[in-house]
Design a protein around this motif. Structure first.
Motif, mmCIF file in Angstrom:
data_model
loop_
_atom_site.group_PDB
_atom_site.id
_atom_site.type_symbol
_atom_site.label_atom_id
_atom_site.label_comp_id
_atom_site.label_asym_id
_atom_site.label_seq_id
_atom_site.Cartn_x
_atom_site.Cartn_y
_atom_site.Cartn_z
ATOM 1 N N ILE A 68 48.506 -44.371 -109.922
ATOM 2 C CA ILE A 68 47.843 -43.526 -109.331
ATOM 3 C C ILE A 68 47.030 -42.474 -110.405
ATOM 4 N N LEU A 69 47.938 -42.033 -111.338
ATOM 5 C CA LEU A 69 47.508 -41.068 -112.525
ATOM 6 C C LEU A 69 47.300 -41.805 -113.819
ATOM 7 N N ASN A 70 46.368 -41.179 -114.402
ATOM 8 C CA ASN A 70 46.106 -41.425 -115.657
ATOM 9 C C ASN A 70 46.331 -40.359 -116.706
ATOM 10 N N TYR A 71 47.207 -40.523 -117.820
ATOM 11 C CA TYR A 71 47.430 -39.292 -118.622
ATOM 12 C C TYR A 71 46.310 -39.110 -119.481
ATOM 13 N N THR A 93 54.371 -45.414 -120.691
ATOM 14 C CA THR A 93 53.967 -45.757 -119.142
ATOM 15 C C THR A 93 54.820 -44.913 -118.250
ATOM 16 N N GLY A 94 54.046 -44.075 -117.549
ATOM 17 C CA GLY A 94 54.554 -43.086 -116.527
ATOM 18 C C GLY A 94 55.342 -42.086 -117.196
ATOM 19 N N LEU A 95 55.138 -41.738 -118.324
ATOM 20 C CA LEU A 95 56.090 -40.692 -118.809
ATOM 21 C C LEU A 95 55.631 -39.886 -120.078
ATOM 22 N N VAL A 96 55.471 -38.610 -119.807
ATOM 23 C CA VAL A 96 55.420 -37.814 -120.966
ATOM 24 C C VAL A 96 56.860 -37.248 -121.265
ATOM 25 N N SER A 97 57.308 -37.468 -122.806
ATOM 26 C CA SER A 97 58.708 -37.274 -122.847
ATOM 27 C C SER A 97 58.722 -36.302 -124.040
ATOM 28 N N GLY A 98 59.809 -35.500 -124.335
ATOM 29 C CA GLY A 98 60.115 -34.674 -125.435
ATOM 30 C C GLY A 98 59.229 -33.623 -125.768
ATOM 31 N N GLY A 115 51.837 -24.682 -122.129
ATOM 32 C CA GLY A 115 50.345 -25.379 -122.753
ATOM 33 C C GLY A 115 49.774 -26.049 -121.373
ATOM 34 N N THR A 116 49.004 -27.078 -121.475
ATOM 35 C CA THR A 116 48.290 -27.614 -120.358
ATOM 36 C C THR A 116 48.367 -29.106 -120.310
ATOM 37 N N LEU A 117 48.645 -29.700 -119.481
ATOM 38 C CA LEU A 117 48.563 -31.246 -119.390
ATOM 39 C C LEU A 117 47.050 -31.720 -118.370
ATOM 40 N N PHE A 118 46.702 -32.839 -119.073
ATOM 41 C CA PHE A 118 45.376 -33.099 -118.468
ATOM 42 C C PHE A 118 45.655 -34.663 -117.933
ATOM 43 N N PHE A 119 45.357 -34.759 -116.587
ATOM 44 C CA PHE A 119 45.195 -36.201 -116.043
ATOM 45 C C PHE A 119 43.978 -36.385 -115.216
ATOM 46 N N SER A 120 43.952 -37.782 -114.881
ATOM 47 C CA SER A 120 42.862 -38.094 -114.108
ATOM 48 C C SER A 120 43.416 -38.995 -113.101
ATOM 49 N N ALA A 121 42.603 -39.033 -111.707
ATOM 50 C CA ALA A 121 43.145 -39.837 -110.428
ATOM 51 C C ALA A 121 42.440 -41.103 -110.853
ATOM 52 N N ASP A 122 43.224 -42.301 -110.598
ATOM 53 C CA ASP A 122 42.617 -43.553 -110.740
ATOM 54 C C ASP A 122 41.791 -43.910 -109.570
ATOM 55 N N LEU A 123 40.618 -44.536 -110.104
ATOM 56 C CA LEU A 123 39.408 -44.509 -109.326
ATOM 57 C C LEU A 123 39.633 -45.798 -108.124
ATOM 58 N N SER A 124 40.309 -46.560 -108.270
ATOM 59 C CA SER A 124 40.952 -47.451 -107.377
ATOM 60 C C SER A 124 41.626 -47.076 -106.163
ATOM 61 N N VAL A 125 42.220 -45.707 -106.203
ATOM 62 C CA VAL A 125 42.978 -45.268 -105.088
ATOM 63 C C VAL A 125 41.967 -45.261 -103.804
ATOM 64 N N VAL A 126 42.203 -46.002 -103.089
ATOM 65 C CA VAL A 126 41.259 -45.872 -101.595
ATOM 66 C C VAL A 126 42.035 -45.096 -100.406
#
Length: 192
Positions: A68-71, A93-98, A115-126
């Motif tokens: 669903i989400l892209n880091y 995959t699916g983990l931001v660690s340490g 700090g700030t994490l940046f993500f995007s929502a996947d385009l294929s989510v309907v």
């Protein structure tokens, strides 16, 4: 005897009130909930709040649903520039660690954005999809847990995760938009 009982009850009340007003240490992803459209980028701040018990720092892991989400990336805030411990996260995959931040100079107190994490929502989510970015104390042994700079003991901060709702643009809005584009095209032809 009655005075003694009233004195004990008053003492218990004051003690209970002061204990209940102590805030627990926390690490949060903020905003705690947000709506995004497929393909949109969004951000989450990581906030340490050790107002009542300063910390040397520590590390966190963030898990997320990578279908669903892209880091995107992470950037430390300017608040951490003078600190002697900052560690960029490892990404899998699916983990931001340490991801870690801290200082040995007096510790970290009340709310500070790490700090700030940046993500995007996947385009294929309907359909409308809700997903949780789960925050936990880091399992990476190189990072370690949180320790009080006041008592030099381990801390167990409350971890506050975040929810992201991926909400597609409704078809009716797309239909309305394409209709408006068509009317504009017809109006231009009539002028020519």
């Amino acid at each position: 005897m009655k005075k003694k009982l009233i004195l004990i009850l008053a003492f218990a009340f004051v003690l209970g009130f002061s204990y209940g007003s102590v805030q627990a240490a926390s690490v949060s992803l903020l905003p705690s909930s947000q709506d995004v459209a497929p393909g949109d980028s969004f951000f989450l701040d990581i906030v340490y709040d050790f107002t009542d018990d300063a910390t040397y720092g520590g590390g966190v892991d963030i898990t997320f649903d990578d279908t669903i989400l892209n880091y995107g990336n992470f950037s430390f805030s300017s608040a951490t520039s003078a600190w002697d411990i900052t560690r960029d996260p490892d990404i899998s995959t699916g983990l931001v660690s340490g991801l870690a931040a801290g200082t040995s100079a007096g510790g970290i107190t009340g709310p500070v954005t790490i700090g700030t994490l940046f993500f995007s929502a996947d385009l294929s989510v309907v359909p409308i999809v809700s997903t949780v970015l789960e925050l936990r104390e880091s399992l990476d042994p190189a990072v370690g847990g949180f320790f009080s700079s006041v008592t030099n003991t381990a801390q167990d901060p409350t971890m506050n995760s975040a929810t992201v709702n991926v909400v597609p643009i409704p078809g009716s809005i797309l239909l309305l938009g394409s209709g408006l584009v068509g009317l504009i095209g017809i109006a231009r032809r009539k002028r020519s």
